[in-house]
Design an enzyme around this catalytic site. Sequence first.
Site, short mmCIF file in Angstrom:
data_model
loop_
_atom_site.label_atom_id
_atom_site.label_comp_id
_atom_site.label_asym_id
_atom_site.label_seq_id
_atom_site.Cartn_x
_atom_site.Cartn_y
_atom_site.Cartn_z
N LEU A 33 45.60 24.17 39.88
CA LEU A 33 44.63 23.24 39.29
C LEU A 33 43.64 22.72 40.33
O LEU A 33 43.49 21.51 40.55
CB LEU A 33 45.33 22.07 38.59
CG LEU A 33 46.16 22.43 37.35
CD1 LEU A 33 46.75 21.18 36.72
CD2 LEU A 33 45.35 23.22 36.33
N ALA A 80 45.40 34.38 40.18
CA ALA A 80 45.04 33.24 41.03
C ALA A 80 44.21 33.68 42.23
O ALA A 80 44.63 34.52 43.02
CB ALA A 80 46.30 32.53 41.51
N GLU A 82 40.45 32.28 44.72
CA GLU A 82 39.13 31.68 44.87
C GLU A 82 38.13 32.79 44.58
O GLU A 82 38.26 33.90 45.11
CB GLU A 82 38.94 31.14 46.28
CG GLU A 82 39.84 29.98 46.65
CD GLU A 82 39.38 28.66 46.05
OE1 GLU A 82 38.24 28.62 45.51
OE2 GLU A 82 40.12 27.68 46.12
N THR A 98 43.92 31.47 50.07
CA THR A 98 44.41 31.75 48.72
C THR A 98 44.47 33.25 48.44
O THR A 98 45.49 33.76 47.96
CB THR A 98 43.51 31.06 47.68
OG1 THR A 98 43.58 29.65 47.87
CG2 THR A 98 43.94 31.41 46.26
N THR A 132 38.35 42.63 41.75
CA THR A 132 36.92 42.59 41.43
C THR A 132 36.22 43.86 41.90
O THR A 132 36.67 44.53 42.85
CB THR A 132 36.26 41.38 42.11
OG1 THR A 132 34.84 41.42 41.94
CG2 THR A 132 36.54 41.36 43.61
N ASP A 133 35.09 44.17 41.27
CA ASP A 133 34.28 45.30 41.72
C ASP A 133 33.53 44.99 43.02
O ASP A 133 33.02 45.89 43.68
CB ASP A 133 33.29 45.73 40.63
CG ASP A 133 32.30 44.65 40.22
OD1 ASP A 133 32.41 43.50 40.70
OD2 ASP A 133 31.42 44.94 39.40
N GLU A 134 33.49 43.73 43.42
CA GLU A 134 32.72 43.35 44.60
C GLU A 134 33.32 43.91 45.90
O GLU A 134 32.64 43.96 46.92
CB GLU A 134 32.58 41.83 44.69
CG GLU A 134 31.80 41.25 43.52
CD GLU A 134 31.43 39.80 43.70
OE1 GLU A 134 31.09 39.41 44.84
OE2 GLU A 134 31.46 39.06 42.71
N TYR A 158 34.15 36.21 50.20
CA TYR A 158 34.94 36.37 48.98
C TYR A 158 35.40 37.80 48.78
O TYR A 158 36.60 38.07 48.62
CB TYR A 158 34.13 35.91 47.75
CG TYR A 158 34.69 36.44 46.45
CD1 TYR A 158 35.99 36.11 46.05
CD2 TYR A 158 33.94 37.28 45.64
CE1 TYR A 158 36.51 36.61 44.86
CE2 TYR A 158 34.46 37.78 44.45
CZ TYR A 158 35.75 37.43 44.08
OH TYR A 158 36.26 37.94 42.90
N LYS A 162 39.22 39.52 48.85
CA LYS A 162 39.80 40.28 47.74
C LYS A 162 40.14 41.71 48.17
O LYS A 162 41.16 42.27 47.76
CB LYS A 162 38.87 40.28 46.54
CG LYS A 162 38.76 38.96 45.81
CD LYS A 162 40.09 38.49 45.24
CE LYS A 162 40.51 39.30 44.03
NZ LYS A 162 41.76 38.74 43.40
N HIS A 292 23.24 38.80 49.63
CA HIS A 292 23.37 38.97 48.18
C HIS A 292 23.36 40.46 47.82
O HIS A 292 22.35 41.15 48.00
CB HIS A 292 22.23 38.24 47.48
CG HIS A 292 22.46 38.02 46.02
ND1 HIS A 292 21.55 37.35 45.23
CD2 HIS A 292 23.48 38.38 45.19
CE1 HIS A 292 22.01 37.30 43.99
NE2 HIS A 292 23.17 37.92 43.95
#
Length: 352
Positions: A33, A80, A82, A98, A132-134, A158, A162, A292
């Site tokens: 949370l 779970a 970020e 995380t 994620t695809d990132e 990020y 991942k 980006h």
Amino acid sequence: MILVTGGAGFIGSNFVLDWLAGSDEPVVNLDKLTYAGNPDNLSSLAGDARHVFVQGDIVDQALVARLLEENRPRAVVHFAAESHVDRSIHGPEAFVRTNVEGTFRMLEAVKAYWSGLPEEDKAAFRFLHVSTDEVYGSLGPNDPAFSETTPYTPNSPYSASKAASDHLVRAYHHTYGLPTLTSNCSNNYGPYQFPEKLIPLIILKAVRGEPLPIYGDGMNVRDWLYVGDHCAAIRRILEAGRPGETYNVGGWNEMPNIDIVHAVCDLLTELRPDPPAPYRSLITYVKDRPGHDRRYAIDARKIERELGWRPEESFTTGIRKTVEWYLQHISWVERVASGEYRNWLQQNYSVR
């Protein structure tokens, strides 16, 4: 019984609601949370004995181990994380803690639990890691879409965190035999998404008559996946995916950000007419964020070929459902869009 981590977040809560709408198999839901984990998302499950909510941190390996031993789940679905790139630029340490350490602690606890199962239960057990695809980096305009064999080239804290968690999951399968599954999804949208992400942010600001901040020239391209379709894909991977495999999950909806914003503005014009100012007139281009990625695209043929999954929603149908949901749940939006979130918006956009 299944154990879900991050089940009060956007995708996780949609998955829990979807799971219990179609199954009586109970869910133990572990969520810290943080700002994006919202118990309001699960209010319809109040008093439902099939849903056991535990507030806790996936980094707490002893807690995870206790939950596994007490509940004896047949599977773990690990959401779970970020997940916001902008936040990772401002504060990468939380993402490493995380996404990397948390996944490591989950794997350690799950490996110990799985190792002690009877052989039949051991063979049937699954650990599904939602990614994620990132992790694949950025595509040029004519590059082929990401496949499951595309090399990892993450470009943000990020996506790097991942990618690290994906590698750990793969290693635990190949080293220890843990029956893992990994899904790499494209940009999700739909109900209960925290309004820092593009689509709910645009809806919220547009109905308030505030400027709609668009990074750079607005031509960054993403593949858009309705969250309900993603939940169906996860169910199918959990049911029939081959241990050790990765499945890319996409919506076959590759679009520039500015086209997304135009679509939202036009739907708002239809569904909430007579605004203080025309919605499209609120569009404001702001300085691009560092690093980006220009384009993501998902080749989702493997999951269709092997597991028979394909998204049901087109972008046209999915975005209409999404805008209608947010307009019908403005009180939910206002509750989550207060306090710390307002401070975050000020920090991220005021200097651009």
